[in-house]
Motif scaffolding. Structure first.
Motif, PDB file in Angstrom:
ATOM      1  N   ILE A   7     -19.935 -27.167  -9.877  1.00 10.53           N
ATOM      2  CA  ILE A   7     -19.027 -26.398 -10.715  1.00 10.53           C
ATOM      3  C   ILE A   7     -18.524 -25.205  -9.914  1.00 10.53           C
ATOM      4  O   ILE A   7     -19.270 -24.270  -9.622  1.00 10.53           O
ATOM      5  N   GLY A   8     -17.250 -25.277  -9.540  1.00 14.69           N
ATOM      6  CA  GLY A   8     -16.631 -24.205  -8.770  1.00 14.69           C
ATOM      7  C   GLY A   8     -15.827 -23.293  -9.669  1.00 14.69           C
ATOM      8  O   GLY A   8     -15.862 -23.399 -10.899  1.00 14.69           O
ATOM      9  N   ASN A   9     -15.068 -22.398  -9.052  1.00 18.31           N
ATOM     10  CA  ASN A   9     -14.248 -21.470  -9.815  1.00 18.31           C
ATOM     11  C   ASN A   9     -13.030 -22.145 -10.437  1.00 18.31           C
ATOM     12  O   ASN A   9     -12.564 -21.718 -11.481  1.00 18.31           O
ATOM     13  N   THR A  10     -12.520 -23.184  -9.806  1.00 20.03           N
ATOM     14  CA  THR A  10     -11.311 -23.853 -10.279  1.00 20.03           C
ATOM     15  C   THR A  10     -11.583 -25.246 -10.819  1.00 20.03           C
ATOM     16  O   THR A  10     -11.072 -25.625 -11.867  1.00 20.03           O
ATOM     17  N   LEU A  11     -12.392 -26.011 -10.105  1.00 24.59           N
ATOM     18  CA  LEU A  11     -12.650 -27.405 -10.475  1.00 24.59           C
ATOM     19  C   LEU A  11     -14.135 -27.689 -10.571  1.00 24.59           C
ATOM     20  O   LEU A  11     -14.958 -27.044  -9.920  1.00 24.59           O
ATOM     21  N   THR A  12     -14.459 -28.700 -11.354  1.00 32.41           N
ATOM     22  CA  THR A  12     -15.797 -29.279 -11.376  1.00 32.41           C
ATOM     23  C   THR A  12     -15.700 -30.628 -10.680  1.00 32.41           C
ATOM     24  O   THR A  12     -14.880 -31.464 -11.049  1.00 32.41           O
ATOM     25  N   LYS A  13     -16.506 -30.798  -9.642  1.00 30.89           N
ATOM     26  CA  LYS A  13     -16.502 -32.045  -8.892  1.00 30.89           C
ATOM     27  C   LYS A  13     -17.755 -32.848  -9.224  1.00 30.89           C
ATOM     28  O   LYS A  13     -18.844 -32.283  -9.328  1.00 30.89           O
ATOM     29  N   LEU A  14     -17.574 -34.146  -9.400  1.00 31.96           N
ATOM     30  CA  LEU A  14     -18.677 -35.050  -9.713  1.00 31.96           C
ATOM     31  C   LEU A  14     -18.770 -36.123  -8.629  1.00 31.96           C
ATOM     32  O   LEU A  14     -17.747 -36.641  -8.183  1.00 31.96           O
ATOM     33  N   ASP A  18     -25.614 -43.926  -5.563  1.00 27.11           N
ATOM     34  CA  ASP A  18     -26.574 -45.005  -5.755  1.00 27.11           C
ATOM     35  C   ASP A  18     -27.138 -45.395  -4.397  1.00 27.11           C
ATOM     36  O   ASP A  18     -26.377 -45.805  -3.508  1.00 27.11           O
ATOM     37  N   ASP A  19     -28.430 -45.215  -4.224  1.00 27.47           N
ATOM     38  CA  ASP A  19     -29.100 -45.575  -2.976  1.00 27.47           C
ATOM     39  C   ASP A  19     -28.402 -44.950  -1.765  1.00 27.47           C
ATOM     40  O   ASP A  19     -28.043 -45.634  -0.815  1.00 27.47           O
ATOM     41  N   ASN A  20     -28.158 -43.645  -1.823  1.00 33.02           N
ATOM     42  CA  ASN A  20     -27.540 -42.859  -0.753  1.00 33.02           C
ATOM     43  C   ASN A  20     -26.085 -43.230  -0.468  1.00 33.02           C
ATOM     44  O   ASN A  20     -25.562 -42.905   0.592  1.00 33.02           O
ATOM     45  N   THR A  21     -25.439 -43.919  -1.393  1.00 35.63           N
ATOM     46  CA  THR A  21     -24.031 -44.277  -1.238  1.00 35.63           C
ATOM     47  C   THR A  21     -23.237 -43.683  -2.392  1.00 35.63           C
ATOM     48  O   THR A  21     -23.590 -43.876  -3.561  1.00 35.63           O
ATOM     49  N   ILE A  22     -22.176 -42.968  -2.059  1.00 33.46           N
ATOM     50  CA  ILE A  22     -21.296 -42.424  -3.096  1.00 33.46           C
ATOM     51  C   ILE A  22     -20.463 -43.573  -3.650  1.00 33.46           C
ATOM     52  O   ILE A  22     -19.732 -44.229  -2.912  1.00 33.46           O
ATOM     53  N   VAL A  23     -20.595 -43.812  -4.945  1.00 33.50           N
ATOM     54  CA  VAL A  23     -19.865 -44.919  -5.569  1.00 33.50           C
ATOM     55  C   VAL A  23     -18.648 -44.443  -6.362  1.00 33.50           C
ATOM     56  O   VAL A  23     -17.767 -45.244  -6.680  1.00 33.50           O
ATOM     57  N   ALA A  24     -18.583 -43.159  -6.687  1.00 31.61           N
ATOM     58  CA  ALA A  24     -17.424 -42.624  -7.403  1.00 31.61           C
ATOM     59  C   ALA A  24     -17.358 -41.118  -7.217  1.00 31.61           C
ATOM     60  O   ALA A  24     -18.392 -40.452  -7.123  1.00 31.61           O
ATOM     61  N   LEU A  25     -16.137 -40.611  -7.147  1.00 29.19           N
ATOM     62  CA  LEU A  25     -15.878 -39.171  -7.074  1.00 29.19           C
ATOM     63  C   LEU A  25     -14.849 -38.826  -8.133  1.00 29.19           C
ATOM     64  O   LEU A  25     -13.887 -39.570  -8.332  1.00 29.19           O
ATOM     65  N   GLU A  26     -15.057 -37.708  -8.805  1.00 31.22           N
ATOM     66  CA  GLU A  26     -14.105 -37.252  -9.819  1.00 31.22           C
ATOM     67  C   GLU A  26     -13.974 -35.743  -9.737  1.00 31.22           C
ATOM     68  O   GLU A  26     -14.909 -35.047  -9.338  1.00 31.22           O
ATOM     69  N   LYS A  27     -12.795 -35.249 -10.144  1.00 26.01           N
ATOM     70  CA  LYS A  27     -12.553 -33.811 -10.248  1.00 26.01           C
ATOM     71  C   LYS A  27     -12.017 -33.537 -11.646  1.00 26.01           C
ATOM     72  O   LYS A  27     -11.181 -34.284 -12.156  1.00 26.01           O
ATOM     73  N   HIS A  28     -12.499 -32.441 -12.253  1.00 20.54           N
ATOM     74  CA  HIS A  28     -12.083 -32.069 -13.600  1.00 20.54           C
ATOM     75  C   HIS A  28     -11.818 -30.574 -13.642  1.00 20.54           C
ATOM     76  O   HIS A  28     -12.606 -29.791 -13.110  1.00 20.54           O
ATOM     77  N   SER A  29     -10.729 -30.184 -14.301  1.00 16.55           N
ATOM     78  CA  SER A  29     -10.463 -28.757 -14.474  1.00 16.55           C
ATOM     79  C   SER A  29     -11.217 -28.203 -15.676  1.00 16.55           C
ATOM     80  O   SER A  29     -11.486 -27.010 -15.757  1.00 16.55           O
ATOM     81  N   ASN A  30     -11.590 -29.092 -16.611  1.00 18.96           N
ATOM     82  CA  ASN A  30     -12.334 -28.678 -17.793  1.00 18.96           C
ATOM     83  C   ASN A  30     -13.234 -29.836 -18.215  1.00 18.96           C
ATOM     84  O   ASN A  30     -12.804 -30.717 -18.950  1.00 18.96           O
ATOM     85  N   LEU A  31     -14.466 -29.835 -17.749  1.00 21.54           N
ATOM     86  CA  LEU A  31     -15.391 -30.926 -18.060  1.00 21.54           C
ATOM     87  C   LEU A  31     -15.960 -30.727 -19.456  1.00 21.54           C
ATOM     88  O   LEU A  31     -16.561 -29.705 -19.751  1.00 21.54           O
ATOM     89  N   ASN A  32     -15.763 -31.720 -20.320  1.00 20.63           N
ATOM     90  CA  ASN A  32     -16.274 -31.631 -21.689  1.00 20.63           C
ATOM     91  C   ASN A  32     -17.357 -32.684 -21.902  1.00 20.63           C
ATOM     92  O   ASN A  32     -17.554 -33.579 -21.074  1.00 20.63           O
ATOM     93  N   TRP A  33     -18.080 -32.574 -23.016  1.00 22.71           N
ATOM     94  CA  TRP A  33     -19.186 -33.475 -23.276  1.00 22.71           C
ATOM     95  C   TRP A  33     -18.752 -34.934 -23.432  1.00 22.71           C
ATOM     96  O   TRP A  33     -19.385 -35.815 -22.839  1.00 22.71           O
TER      97      TRP A  33
END
Length: 87
Positions: A7-14, A18-33
């Motif tokens: 969670i940064g000042n501008t974006l939340t990065k996700l 899985d097993d040391n491999t990045i399977v997905a990347l996402e960026k959100h300006s407002n992460l909600n439940w």
């Protein structure tokens, strides 16, 4: 599957890992439940780590903690690395 949340000042990065491999990347300006819950369920997330430098919604992360174990990564989290950043 593990979920890394930065969670940064501008974006939340996700990153979904899985097993040391990045399977997905996402960026959100407002992460909600509903969005976070959907990601947790879609990817069958088992654990999460959260790093925060900006503002975050306590309610969202309390709900996340009720679903899966969450580690909040802070300057006090014991890691085998030395932080040489001076400020």
């Amino acid at each position: 599957m593990n979920l890394i949340i930065d969670i940064g000042n501008t974006l939340t990065k996700l990153a979904l890992v899985d097993d040391n491999t990045i399977v997905a990347l996402e960026k959100h300006s407002n992460l909600n439940w509903p969005t976070l819950e959907s990601i947790v369920e879609q990817y069958n997330v088992q654990h999460s780590i959260v790093s925060v430098v900006g503002e975050f919604n306590d309610e969202v992360f309390n709900k996340l903690r009720n679903k899966i174990p969450v580690l909040f990564f802070t300057s006090e989290t014991p890691v085998p690395l030395k932080n040489c950043y001076t400020t």
